[in-house]
Enzyme design. Structure first.
Site, short mmCIF file in Angstrom:
data_model
loop_
_atom_site.label_atom_id
_atom_site.label_comp_id
_atom_site.label_asym_id
_atom_site.label_seq_id
_atom_site.Cartn_x
_atom_site.Cartn_y
_atom_site.Cartn_z
CB SER A 33 -1.14 0.51 1.13
OG SER A 33 -2.25 0.82 1.65
CG ASP B 154 -6.88 1.02 0.68
OD1 ASP B 154 -5.59 1.79 0.22
OD2 ASP B 154 -6.13 0.26 1.21
CD GLU C 239 -8.10 3.93 9.25
OE1 GLU C 239 -7.41 3.76 10.80
OE2 GLU C 239 -7.59 3.88 7.98
CB ALA C 240 -7.97 11.28 8.93
N GLY D 241 1.00 -0.45 13.11
CA GLY D 241 0.77 -1.14 12.25
C GLY D 241 1.60 -1.51 11.18
C1 G16 Z 1 -3.54 0.38 6.89
C2 G16 Z 1 -4.97 0.14 7.17
C3 G16 Z 1 -5.34 1.32 7.71
C4 G16 Z 1 -4.44 1.99 8.45
C5 G16 Z 1 -3.31 2.32 8.03
C6 G16 Z 1 -2.18 2.81 8.37
O1 G16 Z 1 -3.92 1.21 5.25
O2 G16 Z 1 -5.36 -0.74 5.95
O3 G16 Z 1 -6.77 0.87 8.41
O4 G16 Z 1 -4.85 3.50 9.03
O5 G16 Z 1 -2.47 1.25 6.93
O6 G16 Z 1 -2.03 2.09 9.77
P1 G16 Z 1 -0.72 2.41 10.96
O7 G16 Z 1 -0.69 4.30 11.27
O8 G16 Z 1 -1.20 1.22 12.10
O9 G16 Z 1 0.60 2.42 10.08
P2 G16 Z 1 -2.33 0.98 3.96
O10 G16 Z 1 -3.40 1.98 3.41
O11 G16 Z 1 -1.06 1.56 4.26
O12 G16 Z 1 -3.06 -0.34 3.80
#
Ligand code: G16
Length: 554
Positions: free
Chosen positions: A71, A290, A380-381, A511
């Site tokens: 992503s 996404d 989400e923001a 995460g």
């Molecule tokens: C993923 C999750 C999102 C989250 C983002 C950042 O997005 O699907 O819900 O907001 O990671 O997460 P973190 O702050 O835990 O790193 P993506 O677009 O990277 O798949």
């Protein structure tokens, strides 16, 4: 059966030993959106997720999705997201099994698989369930996809390789398969047809309206979102003109680099590659399309961001209005995370008068909560979000249209709402579908991007990252708004925050990246920058920061 299993396990182990041995000693865990790390460390994890997908598909008696993507992360990273039968992220209770299966030694793979089979009483081990596989444009994705395919085959599943698709497209295909095409055709063509068909219907023949013009500048983040919009444009047939920028795709090394939704949102900066003329409505998607954010530069070249909070309020306000016109009694709610700007929450509560809930970061949490409402809007923001409608709500709208006792206004509103549902990818947040929805609402209201922005004024806010020895030392509660450990950190944050008018700040371990995230907002930009830096410094001091300590502006 027992013999069959033995044979199968022999294949599983042979593949694991010969082709996908566990090469990394340290453990990896299923994060906010699956496993994510350097692509070179992921082959065995992918193979094992192929195995897990087959077990999950047998347990659910349904098709499961596996998306290979990291992503918003830089190009050398990669990752994997598992998709459940109705398009949701993998059920949380299975995340621990995913983690166990990813970390066990090769010779113990069979044991963990048996544990899963016993725990969930999976008996149909001879079924050949479908596992739908998609990948983003990263150069590492094809070989990682092959590892997933081999995992699926080793356990007797049926891999269906969709090639390069956006994450939301894969979620959509999974839902189409599992609803036996009631949700749509499980093909790319079917996806574009459904979305653009509904979009053109709602837009009608007048492509422009009031201060709204039907041209949007689109930053594809040099990823799959760029590749796919080319096909979308054909389906739109000029009803919306999407000017493409940052569309260098495979192997350019520019994925998400100085562009894309994450860069624009977290840096609060105009991306590279787009013309910098004033008042142009621009949007950026991320590396797997996404999420989406909007923005523009004003006459003084000042950057204005319209992020996920703005999109959520635009959608919720509009849906509320259309819903009222239908006179059908359905409840509407909005779900945010702690990152939502305080001004947006005030606006939703006091102006829109829509109930709002706050949950932990991660689409999985928001989606789940949104399902509690007849119509649940979640964002989400950072631009991840969509709208979900209960089946019973859709049925009531459809039934109402069949009756002859609706006024013209009620009929028009009900018909419009049903068409709008088809513009939306309810399976998961989808940058392309969200763009079509935002454009539909702006067109309907006759608004320029400035008019959209004028609904409320954001509080200045800032996101920082702090690198620490082990980010797991930070644990949180209350939808991540308070931290429990390390000891004393929350007390320090409270004391810092209390010095700043309208100050708010929280910290949480990411995460998806090896960092601790710090969010801050306050009534002025200067205060906000200082607040963020002071909190980041405390994290550095109390949570084992590495590298240079964050500087506090004077
Ligand atoms: C993923 C999750 C999102 C989250 C983002 C950042 O997005 O699907 O819900 O907001 O990671 O997460 P973190 O702050 O835990 O790193 P993506 O677009 O990277 O798949």
């Amino acid at each position: 059966m027992a013999n069959n299993n033995k044979l199968r396990y022999r294949t599983v182990y042979a593949f694991a030993r010969e082709m996908y041995p566990k090469t990394v000693k340290s453990d990896i865990s299923y994060g906010t959106a699956g496993f994510r790390t350097r692509a070179t460390d992921l082959s065995y994890v992918m193979y094992r997720m192929g195995l897990l997908a087959v077990l999950r598909a047998r347990y659910k008696n349904a098709a499961i999705g596996v998306m290979i993507t990291a992503s918003h992360n830089p190009e050398p990273d990669n990752g994997v997201k598992l998709v459940d039968p109705m398009g949701e992220m993998l059920e949380q209770s299975w995340e621990k099994w995913a983690t166990k299966l990813a970390n066990v030694t090769d010779d113990k793979l069979e044991n963990v698989m048996n544990d899963i089979i016993n725990e969930y009483k999976i008996e149909n081990m001879n079924d050949r369930p479908e596992v739908l596989i998609g990948k983003d444009t990263r150069p590492s994705s094809p070989s990682l996809a092959k590892a997933v395919v081999d995992g699926v085959l080793a356990l007797g599943g049926k891999p269906i390789d969709y090639g390069i698709v956006t994450t939301p497209q894969l979620h959509y295909f999974v839902v189409c398969k599992n609803t036996h095409r009631a949700y749509g055709q499980p093909t790319e063509e079917g996806y574009y047809k459904k979305l653009t068909g509904a979009f053109k219907k709602v837009r009608g023949q007048n492509f422009n309206n009031g201060n709204y013009t039907n041209r949007v500048l689109y930053d594809g983040a040099n990823g799959v979102g760029a590749k796919k919009v080319k096909y979308l444009r054909e389906g739109l047939e000029g009803s919306l003109l999407v000017d493409m920028y940052n569309d260098e795709i495979i192997g350019s090394g520019k994925l998400n680099y100085l562009c894309g939704a994450d860069f624009v949102k977290s840096q609060q900066k105009f991306p590279t590659g787009l013309p910098q003329d004033p008042n142009l409505r621009c949007c950026s998607v991320d590396g797997d399309a996404d999420r989406i954010v909007y923005y523009y530069l004003d006459e003084d070249k000042k950057f204005h961001l319209l992020d996920g909070d703005r999109i959520a309020t635009l959608i919720a306000g509009y849906l509320k209005e259309v819903l009222e016109k239908t006179s059908i009694d359905l409840n509407l709610g909005l779900v945010q995370t702690a990152y939502a700007n305080g001004a947006s929450t005030d606006y939703i509560t006091n102006e829109l008068k829509v109930p709002v809930a706050c949950v932990s970061t991660g689409v999985k949490h928001l989606h789940h909560k949104a399902l509690e409402y007849d119509i649940g809007v979640y964002f989400e923001a950072n631009g991840h979000g969509t709208v979900v409608f209960k089946d019973s709500a859709k049925k009531r709208l459809k039934d109402a249209l069949q009756t002859n006792n609706l006024s013209d206004e009620q009929k028009e509103a009900t018909d419009k709402l049903l068409n709008i549902i088809d513009i939306i990818n309810e399976a998961v947040g989808d940058a392309i579908s969200d763009m079509l929805l935002v454009e539909t609402i702006l067109h309907s209201r006759g608004w320029s991007i400035k008019e959209w922005e004028s609904a409320y004024a954001d509080l200045p806010n800032k996101l920082l990252k702090v690198t620490v020895e082990n980010r797991a030392v930070i644990t949180t509660t209350d939808a991540e708004r308070k931290c429990l450990t390390p000891d004393g950190l929350q007390r320090e944050i409270d004391s810092i925050v209390s010095k700043y008018p309208k100050g708010r700040s929280f910290v949480r371990p990411s995460g998806t990246e090896d960092v601790v995230r710090v969010y801050a907002e306050a009534s002025t930009k200067q205060d906000c920058d200082r607040l963020a830096a002071e909190v980041a410094r405390k994290v550095f001091e109390l949570a084992g920061g590495t590298g240079t300590p964050p500087e506090i502006p004077q």
